[in-house]
Design a protein around this motif. Structure first.
Motif, short mmCIF file in Angstrom:
data_model
loop_
_atom_site.label_atom_id
_atom_site.label_comp_id
_atom_site.label_asym_id
_atom_site.label_seq_id
_atom_site.Cartn_x
_atom_site.Cartn_y
_atom_site.Cartn_z
N UNK A 21 41.82 45.37 37.05
CA UNK A 21 40.67 45.23 36.17
C UNK A 21 40.18 44.25 35.95
N UNK A 22 40.80 43.30 36.56
CA UNK A 22 40.13 41.69 36.37
C UNK A 22 39.94 41.15 37.68
N UNK A 23 39.70 42.05 38.95
CA UNK A 23 39.60 41.41 40.15
C UNK A 23 40.51 40.81 41.03
N UNK A 24 41.80 41.00 40.60
CA UNK A 24 42.86 40.62 41.33
C UNK A 24 43.58 41.61 42.20
N UNK A 25 43.46 41.54 43.33
CA UNK A 25 43.96 42.87 44.50
C UNK A 25 45.27 43.09 44.44
N UNK A 26 45.86 44.31 44.73
CA UNK A 26 47.34 44.42 44.79
C UNK A 26 47.78 43.55 45.97
N UNK A 27 49.06 42.90 45.95
CA UNK A 27 49.44 42.14 46.85
C UNK A 27 49.18 40.63 46.74
N UNK A 28 48.80 40.24 45.47
CA UNK A 28 48.45 38.87 45.34
C UNK A 28 49.40 38.21 44.69
N UNK A 29 50.14 37.29 45.12
CA UNK A 29 51.26 36.46 44.55
C UNK A 29 50.73 35.74 43.27
N UNK A 30 51.43 35.59 42.29
CA UNK A 30 51.28 34.98 41.20
C UNK A 30 50.74 33.58 41.52
N UNK A 31 51.39 32.64 42.45
CA UNK A 31 51.09 31.56 42.91
C UNK A 31 49.48 31.28 43.45
N UNK A 32 49.05 32.46 43.84
CA UNK A 32 47.66 32.54 44.31
C UNK A 32 46.57 33.18 43.45
N UNK A 33 46.74 33.45 42.35
CA UNK A 33 45.96 33.73 41.12
C UNK A 33 45.05 32.49 40.86
N UNK A 34 43.84 32.63 40.75
CA UNK A 34 42.96 31.47 40.24
C UNK A 34 43.45 31.03 39.16
N UNK A 35 43.08 29.68 38.99
CA UNK A 35 43.64 28.80 37.97
C UNK A 35 43.17 29.04 36.54
N UNK A 36 41.93 29.67 36.63
CA UNK A 36 41.30 30.30 35.28
C UNK A 36 41.79 31.85 34.97
N UNK A 37 42.87 32.31 35.65
CA UNK A 37 43.11 33.82 35.15
C UNK A 37 43.98 33.59 34.06
N UNK A 38 43.75 34.43 33.25
CA UNK A 38 44.64 34.62 31.84
C UNK A 38 45.37 35.91 31.82
N UNK A 39 46.27 36.23 30.97
CA UNK A 39 47.01 37.21 30.76
C UNK A 39 45.80 38.38 30.27
N UNK A 40 46.00 39.52 31.16
CA UNK A 40 45.10 40.40 30.46
C UNK A 40 45.36 41.20 29.23
#
Length: 52
Positions: A21-40
């Motif tokens: 829903x926020x553009x993060x593809x399946x298989x994306x490790x938490x460490x690889x999330x953008x720094x500005x990603x927030x809890x949905x």
């Protein structure tokens, strides 16, 4: 891959699901999330998450 849980609301980030829903593809490790990603759910920053 490691799962992480939001310390504020209990949302669990599952890397196998991602956050489509926020553009993060399946298989994306938490460490690889953008720094500005927030809890949905509550909008908390990545720093508010703990490894499960």
């Amino acid at each position: 891959m490691k799962h992480y849980i939001c310390d504020l609301c209990g949302y669990e980030y599952d890397p196998e699901v991602g956050d489509p829903d926020n553009g993060i593809a399946p298989g994306t490790a938490f460490e690889d999330l953008p720094e500005d990603w927030v809890c949905p759910v509550c909008g908390a920053s990545k720093e508010s998450f703990s490894e499960v």
